[in-house]
Write an enzyme that holds these catalytic residues in place. Sequence first.
Site, PDB file in Angstrom:
ATOM      1  CD  GLU A  67      -1.453   2.135   2.171  1.00 45.54           C
ATOM      2  OE1 GLU A  67      -1.521   2.050   3.389  1.00 45.54           O
ATOM      3  OE2 GLU A  67      -1.004   3.147   1.589  1.00 45.54           O
ATOM      4  CB  CYS A  80      -1.123   6.626   2.932  1.00 45.18           C
ATOM      5  SG  CYS A  80      -2.048   5.689   4.139  1.00 45.18           S
TER       6      CYS A  80
END
Lengths: 493, 493
Positions: free
Chosen positions: B258, B295
Amino acid sequence: MHGKNQIGNELSATGKKTFTVKNPATNLDLIGDFHECTIGELNKATKLANDALDLYASKTNKQKAKFLKQIVKEIKKDKSQILIRFWEESGLSMERGKVELKRTLDQLKNFAKYICSKKYNLNTIAEGTKKLPYLEKRMIPIGTVAVFGASNFPFAYSTVGGDTAAALAAGCPVIVKSHQMHAGTGELISDCVIRAANFCNIPNGVFSNLNASSIKVGSELVANEFVKAVGFTGSIAGGTALKKIGDERDSPIPVFAEMGSVNPVVMLPSALTDPKIKWSKTLLKSITTDGGQFCTKPGLLFMYDSVESRNFLRGIGEKIVKMTPAVLLGESISRPFYKKRNKLKHVKKVMFFEAPASDLPNRGQQSLLVVTDETFNKHEFLKEEVFGPHCTAVLCKNKRELKKIISNLQGQLTGTINGSKEDLSKNQDLVLLLENLAGRIIFNGVPTGVRVVAAQTHGGTFPASTDSRFTAVGDFSIYRFLRPVTYQNFPKA
Amino acid sequence: MHGKNQIGNELSATGKKTFTVKNPATNLDLIGDFHECTIGELNKATKLANDALDLYASKTNKQKAKFLKQIVKEIKKDKSQILIRFWEESGLSMERGKVELKRTLDQLKNFAKYICSKKYNLNTIAEGTKKLPYLEKRMIPIGTVAVFGASNFPFAYSTVGGDTAAALAAGCPVIVKSHQMHAGTGELISDCVIRAANFCNIPNGVFSNLNASSIKVGSELVANEFVKAVGFTGSIAGGTALKKIGDERDSPIPVFAEMGSVNPVVMLPSALTDPKIKWSKTLLKSITTDGGQFCTKPGLLFMYDSVESRNFLRGIGEKIVKMTPAVLLGESISRPFYKKRNKLKHVKKVMFFEAPASDLPNRGQQSLLVVTDETFNKHEFLKEEVFGPHCTAVLCKNKRELKKIISNLQGQLTGTINGSKEDLSKNQDLVLLLENLAGRIIFNGVPTGVRVVAAQTHGGTFPASTDSRFTAVGDFSIYRFLRPVTYQNFPKA
């Protein structure tokens, strides 16, 4: 045979290059000049698919199911000519064609049923609270899927086989790279899909069928920016090459390749003496039916060395030497079959049996090689798949040797253990070893004959498949082509 | 701080090389010399994990759940010292530490609950018929999982964060490559895991924790034959490098990375004039909280160019110039932050706001850059993530330009659209564009704040994650580490 590429709803033949398909039983050209797909045609097909994506995805599951069922109806209309072309192109029997076509239509019907069932309502909801937002997870199509026809399944794993059916059911446009060995069968089926698409008002570009005799079209397809996933059934060399292209793209995509296996079968001592099951007959059938051209054909047979096991294998061998060689799918199958087999014949063997040679083209002589564990461990190539009607039996000194050999095998689609229930419970360690390799473990059976249901797993650790977390057969194969999206705080409608 | 590697149940420090961790707020070394893991230690850890595999997999879900809950108990015992070390190593606030630790413990408890629930009974059965065999599909652990600690989540995505919790719940041994920027926090948590493992009689090797300041240990770990899957949260460069190693192995493995995103936020005109929601305050908080080191931080803000939108952005900017710069996680974060930001500052801008500079180390000046769509389209780097408290706002001439820009963005974790419900229904085409990119679409909200539930999707199309079919957050993240196996004709017990 028009021999053209199906680019969305249009037939196209802009390229100069054409190829023909041979009847493997005679090596004579069949009717039909197939136009090799050009890069221009390929780009047009992927662009059309991408343009059709949102509209097709927005169709209800009922509408998608109607499309799948209409394909079944259209294929049934052309059934006779499709079966004849299948028979001519594959060298497989008409009976096999009928069984495989039924399976293919069942797959389409199964997906039509599955996507309309409650089981497929995959929304997961988290209700909102004072502090936390309302979340709703849905599964959406991954995008355009490239499907590669398989040489050994002109129906069930080609034009509108399992991969295509799963992708269309998921809401993904599909571009088929038709298999050059049965381009005519592909064309006839493709025509049916297009008729069904038009009947059901499916957007132009949701289905395309590309002819290609070279690897270039397939490579370009996997590299194409509009392609988002790949379904492939075939050789390890072919599958890993496509996976590499998928991995190395600027934006990598999942390439689900099912690449066959040697399907080890362990015959426990109790199996050899069981009078109820005619193991030698059952195994022989599994090894040789349809020329042994199944990815689930038992390629390795393991048993402890004993008088019983040698007699058992001799029994199979004596039947093999009386067999009529099978028609293989074509030269690209028969040539590597003999190349690999001739290499095997030169190892130190306990026994070797083979059917008589034939002067007719592409005939595969059925064969059984029997070696000791020592010999097996000496030659890495004995672990490799021999695609065709051959099996290698390995006589093991003891369980330690057997376990060592199994734990050194590559990933497999299946692993089989045959014997009494008592013998099975004493050999849970062998079951565990097979489990670490394979996607399906069989007790008292043979690996050929893949039941198409949700409980099926057709896949396994590499190189049996490129991703052991998915199956290529059954309802769950649709998840290769779906991805989750969570909608946060959206109005519920 | 012992500074040693946890190799199964043993502490090990065979290597000569050590490293220290700095407090980013002061750039001073913290207590603790961490021994860089040697290849020998790494190989020992993977071998131990592989040896423990079958035994750990055979534990009941209740036993695995007990282990997860015991980890929670052990961490609670050491809570104070863990929080202090977190605060020292990360530069993040104690309050944030508490929230993140709670989330981490909740994740462990959630998985403990999930694997004992009926929802997790994943067996699919096809009853046998006269002609067809009985099939039972089960989900089994994929094998040893390598987990890479994330710099920005020392608890929730590190030693025993989401990836480790999911893998342990799935029945997989875990080898953690501890993040070098918070090796001390990692050690303290690792100690808790080992105490829990011993208390619960978990086989030696199910958990290891490796210290490493170089990339070599991580690379070797992904290449190791006994490692079967990888969980990673971090940069695109790091994630794609590991994925490449995983892809190019003799036997490729799934690397779920990710890798962050810019999280586009579209402010529809109705959002700018809505008096009920204080969007400028909400957005500013989302951009700057904890130094913008999420993120899911909104990195790109899109709106139509108008007096209202310029005033709206000026409002945010005027707050930014009064802010105190945030402590970033360390030099490896602050250096690229300023490098990227200084590049941004030289484009043709409509406005630019930044907080005052600081003489203290690793301070990140909050900033907002406002550009036109034309400028945005000119510079490819404006599409890239700036990890830290920066946001770029893009003023678009019209919807056509906005749509063109969004469809040219890379894959994203999230996409947000803010405005009235009426405005939303008129902009379904924008929702579709965001859906094609992202794993989560937010209406009237901000992307930061990831609710940890089964309905969550934390992932998206590449490069947001390496496989859009999986999520890194929530119950379903366990499926990254499970694979199906079908048992054919086995006795039902």
